[in-house]
Design an enzyme around this catalytic site. Sequence first.
Site, short mmCIF file in Angstrom:
data_model
loop_
_atom_site.label_atom_id
_atom_site.label_comp_id
_atom_site.label_asym_id
_atom_site.label_seq_id
_atom_site.Cartn_x
_atom_site.Cartn_y
_atom_site.Cartn_z
N ARG A 50 -87.14 21.77 -23.40
CA ARG A 50 -86.07 22.21 -24.28
C ARG A 50 -84.88 21.27 -24.11
NH1 ARG A 50 -82.76 22.93 -20.97
NH2 ARG A 50 -81.19 23.19 -22.62
N GLY A 51 -83.90 21.47 -24.97
CA GLY A 51 -82.76 20.55 -25.04
C GLY A 51 -83.02 19.53 -26.13
N ALA A 52 -82.08 19.35 -27.05
CA ALA A 52 -82.33 18.53 -28.24
C ALA A 52 -82.83 17.13 -27.92
CB ALA A 52 -81.07 18.48 -29.10
N ARG A 94 -89.38 23.02 -33.77
CA ARG A 94 -88.07 23.68 -33.70
C ARG A 94 -87.19 23.05 -34.76
NH1 ARG A 94 -85.35 25.29 -28.24
NH2 ARG A 94 -84.71 26.99 -29.63
N GLN A 198 -80.63 30.22 -20.08
CA GLN A 198 -80.69 28.79 -19.73
C GLN A 198 -79.53 28.37 -18.83
OE1 GLN A 198 -81.08 30.08 -22.83
NE2 GLN A 198 -82.41 28.79 -24.11
N ASP A 239 -77.03 20.55 -31.08
CA ASP A 239 -78.38 20.32 -31.59
C ASP A 239 -78.37 19.64 -32.95
OD1 ASP A 239 -80.69 21.93 -29.92
OD2 ASP A 239 -78.68 22.72 -29.61
N LYS A 250 -76.41 26.20 -29.15
CA LYS A 250 -76.98 27.46 -28.66
C LYS A 250 -76.11 28.65 -29.07
CE LYS A 250 -80.07 27.94 -27.00
NZ LYS A 250 -81.33 28.31 -27.72
#
Length: 341
Positions: A50-52, A94, A198, A239, A250
């Site tokens: 995860r994480g852009a 995503r 997170q 993002d 987020k």
Amino acid sequence: MSKPSDQPSLRWDDNAIVTLDQRALPHERRFLHLSTVDDVVTAITTLAVRGAPSIGLAGALGVALSAYAHCSQGSTGDGHEAVRADAHRLAAARPTAVNLAWAVDRALARLDDGPDAVLAEATAMIDEDLAVNRQMVAHAVQAVRDRCPQRSLRLLTHCNTGRLATAAVGTALGTILALADAGRVTEVLVDETRPLLQGARLTAWELAEAGVPHRVCVDSAAAAAMSQGLVDCVLVGADRITARGDVANKIGTYALAIAAAHHGIPFIVVAPESSWDRSLADGRDIVIEERADDEVTFYGGTRTTPLGTRAYNPAFDVTPASLISAIVSEHGVHHASEVSA
């Protein structure tokens, strides 16, 4: 000796992508070996990766996996069509983070040159991300210094924007770690970042690893912390950023920006150029991912709501440019008034 934040979060090894399973942290340091496109899509959709920036890199390496599976060097035809179909699945895993489609498209553009070229492009992106993040963090540190009292600071951050969310170093959290290295951080308040925590699970883990003083903050307590003088600056990632400078990040970021504006606290977004999507005029055009009800209606495998209760569970929200003090990329500091003009 390299710092933990400089250690790559994912790599290519023996025809597979090797990365930490972020679902297992902080209690278990478990590595995943992703050897198929299905593995990569599942890892991205379940937030194992995860994480852009990080999911973009995983997506690019996923295109390389597909190229090796379907194409011999220099081949065309059905094999290329299969790779393009896999690339479409990867990019759609995503929808909100623009980095994913950007990185997948960049790797796919090398397909005519063969699988080795696709892999070379994907691995080059990992090295570039490290360099980009170092440049970006240097600019962001200066942005904080320019906007905050000249003393040790109390910072607040949301979600996870460290090395786990990038190739290495990080964005907003990378900035916080750099400020801490310079002796400019008294304490970091880490929003727990519900519903998947997170902040509590991952950002607190990275800060503990680096020895930076921190406390986990209940998401709904952030505004109260600001009112009590416990926050000098808010630092978050992004993002997707529109041409006007509206920022998707987020869920919970928008509320933080409103509270920070009310209390006169700088609100700084730290994100690479690859997070910008100038094809979108403003935040109304951003597709917001909505996730499953059970992320909210269950906790630790136990139902916490009455049977049949549904949930409103957007993964992201959009913060208008008017609430943002500065957006920082590897190219420097963008002031909200300049972006939206």
